[in-house]
Write a protein that holds these residues in place. Structure first.
Motif, mmCIF file in Angstrom:
data_model
loop_
_atom_site.group_PDB
_atom_site.id
_atom_site.type_symbol
_atom_site.label_atom_id
_atom_site.label_comp_id
_atom_site.label_asym_id
_atom_site.label_seq_id
_atom_site.Cartn_x
_atom_site.Cartn_y
_atom_site.Cartn_z
ATOM 1 N N ASP A 79 0.716 -1.189 0.198
ATOM 2 C CA ASP A 79 0.017 -0.009 0.026
ATOM 3 C C ASP A 79 0.970 1.253 0.094
ATOM 4 O O ASP A 79 1.429 1.488 1.079
ATOM 5 C CB ASP A 79 -0.926 -0.116 1.203
ATOM 6 C CG ASP A 79 -2.047 1.305 1.101
ATOM 7 O OD1 ASP A 79 -1.792 2.062 0.550
ATOM 8 O OD2 ASP A 79 -2.687 1.140 2.133
ATOM 9 N N ASP A 80 0.952 1.908 -1.119
ATOM 10 C CA ASP A 80 1.858 3.219 -1.235
ATOM 11 C C ASP A 80 1.467 4.333 -0.273
ATOM 12 O O ASP A 80 2.048 5.357 -0.103
ATOM 13 C CB ASP A 80 1.720 3.630 -2.669
ATOM 14 C CG ASP A 80 2.574 2.688 -3.539
ATOM 15 O OD1 ASP A 80 3.328 1.762 -3.228
ATOM 16 O OD2 ASP A 80 2.100 2.705 -4.847
ATOM 17 N N THR A 81 0.229 4.410 0.190
ATOM 18 C CA THR A 81 -0.277 5.283 1.075
ATOM 19 C C THR A 81 0.459 5.126 2.458
ATOM 20 O O THR A 81 0.017 5.785 3.602
ATOM 21 C CB THR A 81 -1.624 5.416 1.443
ATOM 22 O OG1 THR A 81 -2.178 4.021 1.907
ATOM 23 C CG2 THR A 81 -2.344 5.578 -0.080
ATOM 24 N N GLY A 82 1.228 4.058 2.859
ATOM 25 C CA GLY A 82 1.701 3.659 4.187
ATOM 26 C C GLY A 82 0.976 2.721 4.899
ATOM 27 O O GLY A 82 1.143 2.541 6.147
ATOM 28 N N GLY A 83 -0.437 2.419 4.164
ATOM 29 C CA GLY A 83 -0.967 1.190 4.821
ATOM 30 C C GLY A 83 -0.363 -0.133 5.042
ATOM 31 O O GLY A 83 0.732 -0.222 4.625
ATOM 32 N N PRO A 84 -1.262 -1.009 5.415
ATOM 33 C CA PRO A 84 -0.560 -2.518 5.692
ATOM 34 C C PRO A 84 -0.419 -3.200 4.609
ATOM 35 O O PRO A 84 -1.110 -2.997 3.055
ATOM 36 C CB PRO A 84 -1.666 -3.043 6.485
ATOM 37 C CG PRO A 84 -2.902 -2.412 5.979
ATOM 38 C CD PRO A 84 -2.641 -1.028 5.748
ATOM 39 N N ALA A 85 0.364 -4.073 4.329
ATOM 40 C CA ALA A 85 0.884 -4.935 3.062
ATOM 41 C C ALA A 85 -0.338 -5.877 2.879
ATOM 42 O O ALA A 85 -0.853 -6.382 3.901
ATOM 43 C CB ALA A 85 2.285 -5.563 3.150
ATOM 44 N N ALA A 86 -0.355 -6.306 1.700
ATOM 45 C CA ALA A 86 -1.574 -7.569 1.456
ATOM 46 C C ALA A 86 -0.845 -8.699 1.887
ATOM 47 O O ALA A 86 0.198 -9.233 1.709
ATOM 48 C CB ALA A 86 -1.748 -7.392 0.042
ATOM 49 N N GLY A 87 -1.734 -9.623 2.357
ATOM 50 C CA GLY A 87 -1.646 -11.048 2.956
ATOM 51 C C GLY A 87 -2.353 -11.871 2.094
ATOM 52 O O GLY A 87 -3.395 -11.707 1.567
ATOM 53 N N ASP A 88 -2.041 -13.118 2.178
ATOM 54 C CA ASP A 88 -2.669 -14.070 1.784
ATOM 55 C C ASP A 88 -3.169 -15.406 2.715
ATOM 56 O O ASP A 88 -2.751 -15.298 3.626
ATOM 57 C CB ASP A 88 -1.913 -15.022 0.322
ATOM 58 C CG ASP A 88 -0.565 -15.307 0.889
ATOM 59 O OD1 ASP A 88 -0.416 -15.764 1.992
ATOM 60 O OD2 ASP A 88 0.409 -15.781 0.103
ATOM 61 N N ASP A 89 -3.964 -16.174 2.199
ATOM 62 C CA ASP A 89 -4.487 -17.337 3.001
ATOM 63 C C ASP A 89 -3.532 -18.149 3.698
ATOM 64 O O ASP A 89 -3.360 -18.420 4.935
ATOM 65 C CB ASP A 89 -5.548 -18.256 2.447
ATOM 66 C CG ASP A 89 -6.725 -17.333 1.952
ATOM 67 O OD1 ASP A 89 -6.975 -16.167 2.506
ATOM 68 O OD2 ASP A 89 -7.580 -17.770 1.087
ATOM 69 N N ALA A 90 -2.416 -18.288 2.631
ATOM 70 C CA ALA A 90 -1.316 -19.229 3.312
ATOM 71 C C ALA A 90 -0.547 -18.572 4.457
ATOM 72 O O ALA A 90 -0.118 -19.298 5.442
ATOM 73 C CB ALA A 90 -0.346 -19.616 2.160
ATOM 74 N N ALA A 91 -0.443 -17.350 4.488
ATOM 75 C CA ALA A 91 0.403 -16.571 5.403
ATOM 76 C C ALA A 91 -0.575 -16.753 6.918
ATOM 77 O O ALA A 91 0.182 -16.748 7.864
ATOM 78 C CB ALA A 91 0.606 -15.240 5.098
ATOM 79 N N ALA A 92 -1.913 -16.520 6.531
ATOM 80 C CA ALA A 92 -2.663 -16.475 7.887
ATOM 81 C C ALA A 92 -2.758 -18.075 8.505
ATOM 82 O O ALA A 92 -2.350 -18.103 9.491
ATOM 83 C CB ALA A 92 -4.241 -16.369 7.175
ATOM 84 N N ARG A 93 -2.630 -18.949 7.357
ATOM 85 C CA ARG A 93 -2.677 -20.473 8.237
ATOM 86 C C ARG A 93 -1.218 -20.387 8.772
ATOM 87 O O ARG A 93 -1.076 -21.400 9.625
ATOM 88 C CB ARG A 93 -2.760 -21.389 6.742
ATOM 89 C CG ARG A 93 -4.111 -21.515 6.614
ATOM 90 C CD ARG A 93 -4.588 -22.240 5.561
ATOM 91 N NE ARG A 93 -5.933 -22.549 5.250
ATOM 92 C CZ ARG A 93 -6.716 -21.794 4.901
ATOM 93 N NH1 ARG A 93 -6.340 -20.694 4.432
ATOM 94 N NH2 ARG A 93 -8.019 -22.409 4.728
ATOM 95 N N HIS A 94 -0.041 -20.340 8.184
ATOM 96 C CA HIS A 94 0.926 -20.487 8.743
ATOM 97 C C HIS A 94 1.389 -19.699 10.229
ATOM 98 O O HIS A 94 2.097 -19.991 11.185
ATOM 99 C CB HIS A 94 2.283 -19.977 7.954
ATOM 100 C CG HIS A 94 2.517 -20.677 6.593
ATOM 101 N ND1 HIS A 94 2.907 -22.068 6.884
ATOM 102 C CD2 HIS A 94 2.855 -20.178 5.344
ATOM 103 C CE1 HIS A 94 2.993 -22.332 5.554
ATOM 104 N NE2 HIS A 94 3.048 -21.501 4.806
ATOM 105 N N PHE A 95 0.623 -18.299 9.953
ATOM 106 C CA PHE A 95 0.636 -17.635 11.402
ATOM 107 C C PHE A 95 -0.062 -18.389 12.451
ATOM 108 O O PHE A 95 0.247 -18.313 13.719
ATOM 109 C CB PHE A 95 0.048 -16.311 11.250
ATOM 110 C CG PHE A 95 -0.247 -15.451 12.321
ATOM 111 C CD1 PHE A 95 0.956 -15.051 13.327
ATOM 112 C CD2 PHE A 95 -1.480 -15.012 13.087
ATOM 113 C CE1 PHE A 95 0.518 -14.344 14.284
ATOM 114 C CE2 PHE A 95 -1.664 -14.421 14.012
ATOM 115 C CZ PHE A 95 -0.699 -13.896 14.825
ATOM 116 N N ALA A 96 -1.108 -19.059 12.161
ATOM 117 C CA ALA A 96 -2.162 -20.021 13.081
ATOM 118 C C ALA A 96 -1.412 -20.977 13.501
ATOM 119 O O ALA A 96 -1.199 -21.163 14.819
ATOM 120 C CB ALA A 96 -3.425 -20.182 12.303
ATOM 121 N N ASP A 97 -0.484 -21.696 12.873
ATOM 122 C CA ASP A 97 0.295 -22.837 13.257
ATOM 123 C C ASP A 97 1.592 -22.263 14.184
ATOM 124 O O ASP A 97 1.659 -23.202 15.213
ATOM 125 C CB ASP A 97 0.989 -23.389 11.937
ATOM 126 C CG ASP A 97 -0.093 -24.178 11.119
ATOM 127 O OD1 ASP A 97 -1.062 -24.564 11.576
ATOM 128 O OD2 ASP A 97 0.271 -24.456 9.915
#
Length: 272
Positions: A79-97
């Motif tokens: 996000d060029d406005t300084g907002g958060p970067a985009a995430g995918d479902d795989a990243a969410a699952r890795h974070f949960a693990d």
């Protein structure tokens, strides 16, 4: 993704590719591909950002600058406005693990810290009652040594929990945004584990409520020889029961933690 940025951050620390791979928890081949300019997943970028101790956006800073001058490709995941970067479902699952394993370590670390005074109490009472063949002073020294050893093991578990979550610092700081599907998945995850968490909380509360019972029973017994040892034993049992309750409750807290970290990111995306 700028390969020179990764190389620069790595060489500033005097790290080899093998060292960066070891610290970030990825393969050496992944580091080599990344430094060659190939695309990688958000999970990999998050791990590298955590290992290099830089914000996720820093890893794409040079490419973003080239995009502004028309010399590079798309950076749709930033996000060029300084907002958060985009995430995918795989990243969410890795974070949960990672969160599941981390909360297990946290639960064990807290439980060990709670029980750590038990050896001191038992050894002092045993020495005072003549059941431990040593003086009270020596018993205190041995007990304190045991306490420190248990506390060290507990600290190692807490440090390991932090290490499991460190690659996901952007997600924990809510600087990664996920789609609505990731939010629905997190809600289902929390729902599936809700019954288990409720049952674990009930068991933990029962343990905490019943933990003083041994002390109450000992207090009702007519004082006599060895009363101090019985009190010490009851105190040790109390500590163990409280620790078991803490372990039971904390180890099931990972699912709502994951949902809490993913949900604000999705809501933030909706307001951008």
């Amino acid at each position: 993704m700028s390969e020179t940025r990764i190389v620069g951050l790595r060489t500033e620390r005097g790290w080899t590719q093998e060292r960066l791979a070891e610290v970030s928890g990825v393969t050496v081949r992944t580091v080599q591909r990344l430094e060659a300019g190939n695309d990688v997943s958000l999970d990999t970028l998050s791990r590298l950002a955590g290992a290099l101790e830089v914000p996720l956006r820093d890893l794409v800073a040079e490419r973003a600058e080239r995009d502004d001058t028309g010399n590079a490709g798309s950076t749709d995941d930033i996000d060029d406005t300084g907002g958060p970067a985009a995430g995918d479902d795989a990243a969410a699952r890795h974070f949960a693990d990672a969160a599941r394993s981390a909360w297990r370590d946290i639960a064990l670390g807290v439980a060990l810290l709670v029980t750590s005074p038990a050896p001191v109490v038992l050894l002092i009472a045993g020495a005072d009652a003549g059941l431990v063949p040593t003086s009270v002073e020596v018993a205190i020294a041995i007990g304190l040594g045991a306490l420190l050893a248990i506390a060290l093991v507990a600290t190692l578990h807490l440090v390991r929990a932090s290490g499991r979550l460190s690659p996901f610092l952007p997600i924990r700081q809510e600087r990664v945004r996920f789609g609505a599907r990731a939010l629905r998945w997190a809600e289902r995850l929390e729902g599936v584990h809700r019954r288990q968490r409720t049952r674990a909380t009930a068991v933990a509360c029962a343990m905490w409520v019943s933990s003083p019972l041994p002390l109450i029973v000992v207090a009702l017994i007519e004082p006599g020889r060895g009363q101090g040892l019985w009190i010490a034993a009851a105190t040790a049992v109390l500590l163990v029961v409280v620790a078991a309750g803490a372990f039971t409750a904390l180890r099931t807290a990972w699912a709502p933690y994951v949902q809490a970290k993913l949900a604000p990111a999705v809501e933030a995306r909706a307001t951008v």
